[in-house]
Design a protein around this motif. Sequence first.
Motif, PDB file in Angstrom:
ATOM      1  N   ARG A  61      26.692  27.899  35.544  1.00  0.00           N
ATOM      2  CA  ARG A  61      27.322  29.058  36.177  1.00  0.00           C
ATOM      3  C   ARG A  61      26.521  29.639  37.326  1.00  0.00           C
ATOM      4  NH1 ARG A  61      30.143  32.472  31.309  1.00  0.00           N
ATOM      5  NH2 ARG A  61      31.177  30.680  30.367  1.00  0.00           N
ATOM      6  N   THR A  62      25.382  29.013  37.624  1.00  0.00           N
ATOM      7  CA  THR A  62      24.502  29.644  38.598  1.00  0.00           C
ATOM      8  C   THR A  62      24.789  29.362  40.072  1.00  0.00           C
ATOM      9  OG1 THR A  62      22.963  27.842  38.166  1.00  0.00           O
ATOM     10  CG2 THR A  62      22.556  29.925  37.032  1.00  0.00           C
ATOM     11  N   PRO A  63      25.533  28.311  40.423  1.00  0.00           N
ATOM     12  CA  PRO A  63      25.720  28.081  41.855  1.00  0.00           C
ATOM     13  C   PRO A  63      26.256  29.310  42.578  1.00  0.00           C
ATOM     14  CG  PRO A  63      26.577  26.216  40.636  1.00  0.00           C
ATOM     15  CD  PRO A  63      26.191  27.259  39.627  1.00  0.00           C
ATOM     16  N   ARG A  64      25.711  29.540  43.745  1.00  0.00           N
ATOM     17  CA  ARG A  64      26.124  30.699  44.528  1.00  0.00           C
ATOM     18  C   ARG A  64      27.618  30.653  44.840  1.00  0.00           C
ATOM     19  NH1 ARG A  64      22.645  31.992  49.781  1.00  0.00           N
ATOM     20  NH2 ARG A  64      21.072  32.443  48.201  1.00  0.00           N
ATOM     21  N   ALA A  65      28.110  29.438  44.993  1.00  0.00           N
ATOM     22  CA  ALA A  65      29.527  29.285  45.341  1.00  0.00           C
ATOM     23  C   ALA A  65      30.446  29.859  44.270  1.00  0.00           C
ATOM     24  CB  ALA A  65      29.848  27.808  45.554  1.00  0.00           C
ATOM     25  N   PHE A  66      29.919  30.007  43.063  1.00  0.00           N
ATOM     26  CA  PHE A  66      30.759  30.539  41.982  1.00  0.00           C
ATOM     27  C   PHE A  66      30.953  32.046  42.060  1.00  0.00           C
ATOM     28  CE2 PHE A  66      29.975  26.750  38.907  1.00  0.00           C
ATOM     29  CZ  PHE A  66      30.785  25.958  39.719  1.00  0.00           C
ATOM     30  N   ARG A  67      30.361  32.659  43.084  1.00  0.00           N
ATOM     31  CA  ARG A  67      30.677  34.063  43.324  1.00  0.00           C
ATOM     32  C   ARG A  67      32.039  34.216  43.985  1.00  0.00           C
ATOM     33  NH1 ARG A  67      25.334  36.809  43.676  1.00  0.00           N
ATOM     34  NH2 ARG A  67      23.833  35.138  43.867  1.00  0.00           N
ATOM     35  N   ALA A  68      32.637  33.119  44.308  1.00  0.00           N
ATOM     36  CA  ALA A  68      33.951  33.181  44.951  1.00  0.00           C
ATOM     37  C   ALA A  68      34.942  33.919  44.061  1.00  0.00           C
ATOM     38  CB  ALA A  68      34.464  31.775  45.222  1.00  0.00           C
ATOM     39  N   ILE A  69      35.809  34.670  44.706  1.00  0.00           N
ATOM     40  CA  ILE A  69      36.907  35.288  43.968  1.00  0.00           C
ATOM     41  C   ILE A  69      37.779  34.164  43.440  1.00  0.00           C
ATOM     42  CG2 ILE A  69      38.954  36.746  44.134  1.00  0.00           C
ATOM     43  CD1 ILE A  69      37.553  38.238  46.419  1.00  0.00           C
ATOM     44  N   GLY A  70      38.109  34.260  42.159  1.00  0.00           N
ATOM     45  CA  GLY A  70      38.911  33.195  41.565  1.00  0.00           C
ATOM     46  C   GLY A  70      38.065  32.287  40.686  1.00  0.00           C
ATOM     47  N   LYS A  83      34.418  33.552  39.416  1.00  0.00           N
ATOM     48  CA  LYS A  83      33.608  34.409  38.547  1.00  0.00           C
ATOM     49  C   LYS A  83      34.447  35.217  37.571  1.00  0.00           C
ATOM     50  CE  LYS A  83      33.327  38.196  41.945  1.00  0.00           C
ATOM     51  NZ  LYS A  83      33.865  37.553  43.150  1.00  0.00           N
ATOM     52  N   GLU A  84      35.668  35.577  37.974  1.00  0.00           N
ATOM     53  CA  GLU A  84      36.518  36.409  37.102  1.00  0.00           C
ATOM     54  C   GLU A  84      36.974  35.670  35.853  1.00  0.00           C
ATOM     55  OE1 GLU A  84      37.031  35.906  40.293  1.00  0.00           O
ATOM     56  OE2 GLU A  84      37.051  37.844  41.331  1.00  0.00           O
ATOM     57  N   LEU A  85      36.858  34.330  35.891  1.00  0.00           N
ATOM     58  CA  LEU A  85      37.324  33.556  34.745  1.00  0.00           C
ATOM     59  C   LEU A  85      36.256  33.404  33.661  1.00  0.00           C
ATOM     60  CD1 LEU A  85      40.202  32.918  35.127  1.00  0.00           C
ATOM     61  CD2 LEU A  85      39.565  30.843  36.360  1.00  0.00           C
ATOM     62  N   PHE A  86      35.024  33.728  33.978  1.00  0.00           N
ATOM     63  CA  PHE A  86      33.953  33.557  32.992  1.00  0.00           C
ATOM     64  C   PHE A  86      34.217  34.337  31.698  1.00  0.00           C
ATOM     65  CE2 PHE A  86      30.585  32.412  36.459  1.00  0.00           C
ATOM     66  CZ  PHE A  86      31.251  31.214  36.674  1.00  0.00           C
ATOM     67  N   PRO A  87      34.636  35.605  31.809  1.00  0.00           N
ATOM     68  CA  PRO A  87      34.913  36.339  30.556  1.00  0.00           C
ATOM     69  C   PRO A  87      36.002  35.674  29.713  1.00  0.00           C
ATOM     70  CG  PRO A  87      34.808  37.852  32.410  1.00  0.00           C
ATOM     71  CD  PRO A  87      34.787  36.464  32.987  1.00  0.00           C
ATOM     72  N   TYR A  88      36.906  34.995  30.360  1.00  0.00           N
ATOM     73  CA  TYR A  88      37.931  34.262  29.608  1.00  0.00           C
ATOM     74  C   TYR A  88      37.304  33.079  28.880  1.00  0.00           C
ATOM     75  CZ  TYR A  88      41.730  30.985  28.671  1.00  0.00           C
ATOM     76  OH  TYR A  88      42.571  30.098  28.062  1.00  0.00           O
ATOM     77  N   THR A 112      41.400  38.250  28.037  1.00  0.00           N
ATOM     78  CA  THR A 112      42.534  37.322  28.015  1.00  0.00           C
ATOM     79  C   THR A 112      42.708  36.727  29.406  1.00  0.00           C
ATOM     80  OG1 THR A 112      44.186  38.955  28.690  1.00  0.00           O
ATOM     81  CG2 THR A 112      43.689  38.805  26.329  1.00  0.00           C
ATOM     82  N   LEU A 113      43.435  35.643  29.437  1.00  0.00           N
ATOM     83  CA  LEU A 113      43.698  34.993  30.716  1.00  0.00           C
ATOM     84  C   LEU A 113      44.434  35.942  31.654  1.00  0.00           C
ATOM     85  CD1 LEU A 113      43.170  32.320  32.010  1.00  0.00           C
ATOM     86  CD2 LEU A 113      45.380  31.499  31.210  1.00  0.00           C
ATOM     87  N   GLU A 114      45.350  36.695  31.061  1.00  0.00           N
ATOM     88  CA  GLU A 114      46.144  37.629  31.868  1.00  0.00           C
ATOM     89  C   GLU A 114      45.253  38.693  32.509  1.00  0.00           C
ATOM     90  OE1 GLU A 114      49.343  38.262  33.833  1.00  0.00           O
ATOM     91  OE2 GLU A 114      49.182  36.612  32.399  1.00  0.00           O
ATOM     92  N   GLU A 115      44.298  39.201  31.748  1.00  0.00           N
ATOM     93  CA  GLU A 115      43.369  40.204  32.292  1.00  0.00           C
ATOM     94  C   GLU A 115      42.549  39.619  33.445  1.00  0.00           C
ATOM     95  OE1 GLU A 115      42.213  43.052  28.484  1.00  0.00           O
ATOM     96  OE2 GLU A 115      41.399  41.021  28.527  1.00  0.00           O
ATOM     97  N   CYS A 116      42.102  38.404  33.268  1.00  0.00           N
ATOM     98  CA  CYS A 116      41.295  37.763  34.307  1.00  0.00           C
ATOM     99  C   CYS A 116      42.124  37.535  35.570  1.00  0.00           C
ATOM    100  CB  CYS A 116      40.733  36.441  33.808  1.00  0.00           C
ATOM    101  SG  CYS A 116      39.539  36.658  32.474  1.00  0.00           S
ATOM    102  N   LYS A 117      43.354  37.182  35.352  1.00  0.00           N
ATOM    103  CA  LYS A 117      44.241  36.971  36.502  1.00  0.00           C
ATOM    104  C   LYS A 117      44.413  38.270  37.281  1.00  0.00           C
ATOM    105  CE  LYS A 117      48.244  34.461  36.202  1.00  0.00           C
ATOM    106  NZ  LYS A 117      49.700  34.285  35.948  1.00  0.00           N
ATOM    107  N   GLU A 118      44.582  39.357  36.554  1.00  0.00           N
ATOM    108  CA  GLU A 118      44.703  40.657  37.223  1.00  0.00           C
ATOM    109  C   GLU A 118      43.420  41.001  37.979  1.00  0.00           C
ATOM    110  OE1 GLU A 118      47.465  42.399  37.765  1.00  0.00           O
ATOM    111  OE2 GLU A 118      48.373  40.683  36.742  1.00  0.00           O
ATOM    112  N   ASP A 119      42.270  40.673  37.400  1.00  0.00           N
ATOM    113  CA  ASP A 119      40.997  40.914  38.086  1.00  0.00           C
ATOM    114  C   ASP A 119      40.941  40.145  39.405  1.00  0.00           C
ATOM    115  OD1 ASP A 119      40.121  42.574  36.086  1.00  0.00           O
ATOM    116  OD2 ASP A 119      38.880  41.057  35.093  1.00  0.00           O
ATOM    117  N   ILE A 120      41.414  38.925  39.379  1.00  0.00           N
ATOM    118  CA  ILE A 120      41.390  38.110  40.593  1.00  0.00           C
ATOM    119  C   ILE A 120      42.290  38.724  41.659  1.00  0.00           C
ATOM    120  CG2 ILE A 120      42.009  35.871  41.582  1.00  0.00           C
ATOM    121  CD1 ILE A 120      41.174  34.610  38.894  1.00  0.00           C
TER     122      ILE A 120
END
Length: 288
Positions: free
Chosen positions: A223-232, A234-239, A245-253
């Motif tokens: 998870r450490t690559p800098r590129a993973f700060r991209a929107i779309g 990093k928001e999926l990590f909590p999922y 939930t997937l739905e919550e992460c989608k809303e975050d994105i």
Amino acid sequence: MILVLTGATGTGKSKIAASLAQKINGVVINADAFQVYRELHIATAMPDESLRLSAPHYLFDFIPLDSSYSVYEYQEDLRALLAELAIQGKNAIIAGGTGLYIRAGLYDYEFPEEAAVDLSPYANLDNQALHDVLFQMDPEAAKAIHPNNRLRVLRTIAMILGTGKTKSEILASQKHLPLYDAKFFVLQSDRAPLYERVNARVDKMFEDGLVEENRRLVEKYGRTPRAFRAIGVKELFPYFDGLKTLEECKEDIKKNTRNYVKRQETFFRHQFSLIPVEGEEDILANIS
RNA sequence: GGCCCGGUAGCUCAGCUGGUAGAGCAACGGACUGAAAAUCCGUGUGUCGGCGGUUCGACCCCGCCUUGGGCCA
């Protein structure tokens, strides 16, 4: 001829750039900080293969995902490319939404030789104390940065220590004008419809397999690559961790993308002198 | 029909024993020179569900109405 086509995310820059390139014997050059990375296709809305075959595309999809890239490298890559294209007599269409990259590439930004600096002595200073350190080195630069913006305070300290020049000196040596004879266009869109398009685009990313792509890349690189700060991404990590939930992460994105659009527009408004356009026709009319 | 909770900023909610209201998120504005899809800063008047009452004064007490949920019939 150099054209710049910028605009908030979701305004349709990629398609117009490719279409324009076909019409004016041009090439498309990426000006997006995350589309430079390889493999990160869905999250970054990387132009698809058919689009990239319709005209030459440069600076897309070429940096290994686990290495990091920055404005500095972009400036070098872009300028080298522009020099080469000038020799070949080709038109350049620089398209993307990263305002800083466009400015650093085309304006007289200068990144002096900089030695690596050990910032660990500052690690346990609080924000205010750290800001005071900067103030001692370069009061003018310190005044322009809020103490809470620790990242930038640290960066400026590193810059000063690494180059032996203050940030104020570096800025004062520049004219803050473009080095190239380029036309700068910005694709306009009203906020509300743009937000709707952003939301729809995120839904589409999920349909296209965003979760699967990210899961695969995270398994491969951690998870450490800098590129993973991209929107779309990093928001999926909590999922993945079962925390959301997937739905919550989608809303975050969606939310983060909307916030990003707002920041982009602010940057464009104040950092450039841009010609507003509604679409390809306006650009063609302006350059003929 | 009865009882119990709730109706406060776009959303989720705080508001001590009454002195006309505040957080987070959103939204909007702004900064931006080697992480920029990052990082950071600023902006909170809203018939406190409605009407009436008590009070010098009510989001806070009382009554009626309205509305959402739950329980009992």
